[in-house]
Design an enzyme around this catalytic site. Sequence first.
Site, short mmCIF file in Angstrom:
data_model
loop_
_atom_site.label_atom_id
_atom_site.label_comp_id
_atom_site.label_asym_id
_atom_site.label_seq_id
_atom_site.Cartn_x
_atom_site.Cartn_y
_atom_site.Cartn_z
N GLU A 254 -19.36 8.64 -26.12
CA GLU A 254 -18.05 9.18 -25.79
C GLU A 254 -18.19 10.41 -24.89
O GLU A 254 -17.42 10.60 -23.96
CB GLU A 254 -17.30 9.56 -27.09
CG GLU A 254 -15.88 9.12 -27.13
CD GLU A 254 -15.28 9.22 -28.52
OE1 GLU A 254 -14.83 8.18 -29.02
OE2 GLU A 254 -15.27 10.31 -29.12
N CYS B 159 -12.15 6.99 -32.78
CA CYS B 159 -12.86 6.74 -34.04
C CYS B 159 -11.94 6.29 -35.16
O CYS B 159 -12.36 5.66 -36.10
CB CYS B 159 -13.58 8.00 -34.51
SG CYS B 159 -14.65 8.67 -33.27
N SER C 22 -10.84 6.48 -25.34
CA SER C 22 -12.25 6.20 -25.05
C SER C 22 -12.55 4.75 -25.39
O SER C 22 -12.10 4.24 -26.40
CB SER C 22 -13.12 7.12 -25.91
OG SER C 22 -14.43 6.62 -25.93
N LYS D 277 -9.85 0.64 -41.67
CA LYS D 277 -11.14 0.06 -41.29
C LYS D 277 -11.22 -1.40 -41.67
O LYS D 277 -11.96 -2.17 -41.09
CB LYS D 277 -12.29 0.83 -41.95
CG LYS D 277 -12.45 2.24 -41.42
CD LYS D 277 -13.22 2.28 -40.12
CE LYS D 277 -13.35 3.70 -39.60
NZ LYS D 277 -13.72 3.74 -38.18
#
Lengths: 157, 639
Positions: free
Chosen positions: B308, B335, B355, B394
Amino acid sequence: MLILEKNAMTEEIEKLVEKYGPERSSLLPILQDIQRDHKSIPDFAQQEVARLLDIHPVEVFSVISFYAFLNTEAKGKFIVRLCRTITCDIKGKERIAQAIERELGITFGETTKDNKYTLEYANCLGMCDQGPAMLINDIVYANLTPEKAVKILKGVK
Amino acid sequence: MDSRKDYRAPLSQQPLTIEKPTDLTAIGGTITVEINEKKVVVPLGTTILDACKMAGISIPTLCHHEDLCIAGVCRICVVEVEGMRTLQASCAFPITAPIKIKTSTPMVRKARRHIIDLMLSEHYGECYSCVRNGNCELQNLAKEYGVDGYTFGHVDKPRYEIDRSSYAVIRDMSKCILCKRCVRTCIDLQEVGVLESIGRGDMTHISTFLEKPLSDVICINCGQCINRCPTAALRANDPSDEIWRAIDDPKKHVVIQTAPSPRAAICEEFGMEAGTSLTQELNTALKRIGFDKVFDTNFTADLTIIEEGTELIIRLYKALVGKDASVSLPQFTSCSPGWVKYLEHYYPEYLDNLSSAKSPQQMFGSLIKTFYAQKNGVNPEDIVSVALMPCSAKKFECNRPEMADSGYKDVDYGLTTREMAKMIKEAGINLPEMPKSHFDDPFGEASGAGLIFGATGGVMEAAIRTIVEFITGAKAEDIFANANVVDVRGFDGIKYMEIPLGDKFGPVPGLIAHLVPNWDWLKGATLKVAVAHGTANAKKVMDDIKAGGKFSECHFIEFMACPGGCLGGGGQPIPTTPEIRMKRAQAIYAEDESLELRKSHENPHITKIYEEFLTEGPCSHLSHKLLHTHYVKRGKYII
């Protein structure tokens, strides 16, 4: 919904927001106007109202689901609401209900195939002294008898 | 949520707070109230609930939560106020006069018992087979207040179908008691706006837009609602049975990676004080459960920083030297899968700013099934890769269709802290008593920079440590005391920091030497960074960027979907309160400080992986294939 219809709807809602102001408190008048003009508040309209008032679509849906006179699914041209509260019940609501059901060929909560009538129950219409009473769109009919109810239904245009 | 004006909630849901006096010694600054015939001096505007807390009197609460605005809907906290006709909800009653309060009169006790009883009459209680058995607020209250029979009846059949459509969150509205904590979480705390109460009277229930399943609406899977729910009406999608099956299968090679936040929080599930790190005990426990290898997600957190950070340097170089107008700045971190989905829904036009680097979990996933499989001679088909995360999003992330760059599903299961604790208990292991052991090779060591990813500002701090050393050639310790970038720490909703780069530059490090020739183009430049946690704060920053404000001039912004960052994630032990979040953060920062290795680029294993496997360096072809991803423009509209 077609894109053309969507654009027309957006334009209409933009006008309503301009009329009532882009505040949270404008939500109900805007929804009532849409309901009056379209007989329902479609999914797309709900999301557009939410976008223009800067609230979440689910909040608009929450309000619509709270009020019996706002609905998301299209209903018939005439919405027949029979009062089911105690006084009208004592005064013979059940017989009126049966007569209407037989006349229209549908049960409560349904819409006729030609999309002309929707049959619903309503809670107290405030006509307890003149019961049984029913509401067709915005007009109240009181002191009903089965014959009178059928006649009224046949007469609405 | 700073002032009343910032509240988006309708007036009826706004707290009844009044301006707190700044000077308590002034006349009228404090009020003496009588609670159970005991005099207590409290600041003007304190709620009865807080006043009782100060006096050491406990009052039961249910709809009240420290993170959320006051609702006063459950009425369990009622007390008697002298001179008032009815009982008053103490959580929603600010004290403005010297009143007399009684918290335990026959009327109060009877009311509370009836309220619980009424809730039980609507609550489909299948306590033995419920995930919240033993940690259910309703169950605890029923016990505490001696409810010994169902006075108002009991539900013996579930009233609603269970919504299992989402990868992350399961909704079982038959267990809902309508405290509306999830609604306030979703609308006020996170400003995602998925859940609201639908219907009226006894038909009221919590549902989504058009009552669609959760997978079809703009839910970002952050799981904050799960963490606030007093019962099991909202719970995470638990894959532990599938994991047990994989462990029991001798052909399968089951590996697990553990994120920093669960290690700082899992102690709470074992009755320990919040803020005790059990990293090494957990390693042993996981081995004893039957995982073949235990890896440290911090390793790929370090890798994320390199990837990153390099991406940021490339973007800056292109924008400043190449004058390339197509480069999107500021760069956003990627993230947090909750944040990624939030951006995809709410600001899809800003996806280029995100990103392209994957989150540490997914990076590890693709490395395990490629690099690790190669190195250890394991068939990637037989590897079952589990990720212990503090996060319910997640679970969604590892099921995204594009997350299969290794040729297989990169991460097979996302497991939350709560589910891990359950598995450990099921295996008959008492975690705090475990001997300590280290992580397994080849990803053994990780830096403190990767560790602090768990707290808000952590990604930024780790990135600053690396980028500043890359550019200036000086040691981060010389610029920031003890390499602690305190400006991006703490629980302020939005943090902003400027780092003047000066004009003394070091040589370009070998790792990225092929990307930029020198640092002269950064002469006199100032690196502007910001940190936002909780999607409500992210929304503020995004709206500011849209309006061309201060944050649009930033170069790098860290976003985390959950308040407090990962340590306050939706998969963390229940309850999570501001105080508990603080303790978890302290544990994480203390562990970072105790480490020798505290900068991502100094991690020898990172250097090794770039020498052995990703030989073309960061942001190269192979790293793009394995460690980077792309995003989907989802938008807000539901058709």
